[in-house]
Enzyme design. Structure first.
Site, short mmCIF file in Angstrom:
data_model
loop_
_atom_site.label_atom_id
_atom_site.label_comp_id
_atom_site.label_asym_id
_atom_site.label_seq_id
_atom_site.Cartn_x
_atom_site.Cartn_y
_atom_site.Cartn_z
N CYS A 63 5.13 10.07 18.42
CA CYS A 63 4.02 10.63 17.95
C CYS A 63 3.98 10.68 16.58
CB CYS A 63 4.20 12.52 18.07
SG CYS A 63 2.70 13.48 17.23
N TRP A 96 6.58 18.04 26.60
CA TRP A 96 7.10 17.33 25.56
C TRP A 96 9.01 18.01 26.83
CZ3 TRP A 96 6.41 13.31 23.58
CH2 TRP A 96 4.65 12.68 23.15
N GLU A 147 1.93 22.11 11.93
CA GLU A 147 0.82 21.28 11.32
C GLU A 147 1.53 20.97 10.63
OE1 GLU A 147 -2.52 20.47 11.88
OE2 GLU A 147 -1.92 19.07 10.57
N TYR A 194 -6.96 7.76 18.86
CA TYR A 194 -6.91 8.43 19.96
C TYR A 194 -8.39 8.60 20.45
CZ TYR A 194 -2.19 9.99 18.59
OH TYR A 194 -0.56 9.75 18.81
N1 LIG Z 1 -2.29 18.60 13.85
C1 LIG Z 1 -1.14 18.23 14.56
C2 LIG Z 1 -1.25 17.62 16.38
C3 LIG Z 1 -0.25 17.00 16.78
C4 LIG Z 1 -0.75 16.64 18.06
O1 LIG Z 1 -1.02 16.29 18.24
N2 LIG Z 1 0.74 16.49 18.42
C5 LIG Z 1 0.99 15.67 19.47
C6 LIG Z 1 1.26 13.86 19.96
S1 LIG Z 1 1.23 12.74 19.49
C7 LIG Z 1 1.30 16.22 21.14
O2 LIG Z 1 2.13 16.70 20.91
N3 LIG Z 1 0.93 16.40 22.27
C8 LIG Z 1 0.68 16.91 23.23
C9 LIG Z 1 0.00 18.04 23.94
O3 LIG Z 1 -1.66 18.26 23.26
O4 LIG Z 1 -0.01 18.64 24.89
C10 LIG Z 1 -0.10 18.22 13.69
O5 LIG Z 1 -0.51 17.03 13.27
O6 LIG Z 1 0.85 18.04 14.47
#
Ligand SMILES: N[C@@H](CCC(=O)N[C@@H](CS)C(=O)NCC(=O)O)C(=O)O
Length: 315
Positions: A63, A96, A147, A194
């Site tokens: 990530c 995860w 965040e 993305y």
């Molecule tokens: N706004 C968050 C975004 C984090 C994010 O989108 N993480 C993704 C992985 S790259 C995630 O955990 N996705 C799992 C999901 O959406 O269920 C940040 O920047 O901390």
């Protein structure tokens, strides 16, 4: 995702989309700040004083958002103050998962099997996606912040009382320019790859693709004067934000997300810049190409047979 504290349906990569098929990223839920004296930060509530061994980061090497926080933990020399647990790279039907994949660990604090359990521990009635990074408070057993932009900024300043903790990644004289360039890089590169990858219409893909390469071209030109980092000799949080996307570019975005006009290797200034940051102390340990490839290529909606490409094997 979680609905009122209960995991519902299989994990899906697309969070939301607009009428034109453009991917929309969910906003983060926990927005408290660790501060030197425990006073409230820019958002959220207070009570999160900077202390040794009180906070823990849950991250995924795949990530880019989580990797920003890992990088700042290294750059600010906070590794002996804040622990880290890395999840498996593949997203499961429950999001995860901890443990099993080389380089990943089990949850040492809460014994959770999935990251969504941390969210329900923090708020038993929570609704939303269980994303990484998660900044966890061992004392109050809750999520301080999920965040990454906030986490990067709080780690830059909150632990100053613990000695010299590396470069100031958000110096006051550059703050406005950093905020501006962060926004451009987020919208037109970090998130736009993305949007290209998860587009469900040709138009949405074309738009995102054009923004990605217009931005890369502009950054390639910016580095043409030989500067070491985006703002000159000083490394800032904007470099951290740019690096995490560049370092994944050839391994994931170029192939899986169809951002394939040019590879990173074909952009000499950006390629050298990426390798320069990669060679800074502690940064190589935050980049795991096996996790990156295994993780992105596990997204079934984009790669139904789950074949993981053999290359590239280096940046
Ligand atoms: N706004 C968050 C975004 C984090 C994010 O989108 N993480 C993704 C992985 S790259 C995630 O955990 N996705 C799992 C999901 O959406 O269920 C940040 O920047 O901390």
């Amino acid at each position: 995702m979680l609905v009122n504290g209960v995991w519902k349906e299989n994990w899906q990569p697309v969070q939301a989309q607009d009428a034109q098929g453009r991917f929309i990223r969910q906003t983060s839920t926990f927005r408290n700040w660790i501060t030197a004296d425990g006073s409230p930060g820019v958002t959220g509530t207070g009570g999160f004083r900077a202390e040794k061994d009180r906070y823990h980061l849950y991250v995924a090497y795949i990530c880019p958002w989580a990797s920003r926080t890992l990088m700042v933990r290294q750059l600010k020399q906070l590794t002996d103050l804040i622990g880290v647990t890395v999840v498996n790279p593949q997203l499961t039907d429950q999001g995860w998962r901890f443990g099993g994949y080389p380089g990943a660990g089990s949850d040492p604090l809460n014994g959770a099997a999935y990251v969504h359990e941390l969210y329900t521990l923090a708020d038993p009635a929570i609704s939303g996606r269980a994303t990484v990074p998660v900044l966890w408070d061992k004392e109050t057993r809750t999520i301080v912040n999920n965040e990454s932009a906030d986490i990067v900024r709080m780690l830059n300043s909150a632990f100053a009382g613990f000695g010299d903790r590396g470069p100031d990644l958000y110096p006051a004289d550059l703050a406005e320019q950093i905020d501006d360039l962060n926004e451009q890089i987020y919208s037109n590169l970090n998130n736009a790859v993305y949007q290209a990858g998860f587009a469900t219409t040709q138009q949405a893909y074309d738009e995102a693709f054009d923004r990605v390469f217009a931005t890369l071209d502009a950054l390639e030109d910016r580095l043409a004067d030989g500067r070491r980092f985006l703002f000159g000799e000083r490394l800032t949080e904007t470099d951290v934000r740019l690096f995490v996307t560049l370092v994944r570019f050839d391994a994931a975005y170029q192939g899986l997300f169809k951002c394939n006009r040019t590879t990173l290797r074909e952009m000499p200034n950006l390629h050298a810049y990426t390798r320069r940051i990669l060679s800074l102390e502690g940064i190589a340990e935050t980049v795991n190409l096996n996790h990156i490839k295994a993780g992105y290529y596990s997204i079934k909606a984009l790669n139904p047979n789950g074949i993981v490409p053999a290359g590239p094997q280096e940046i």
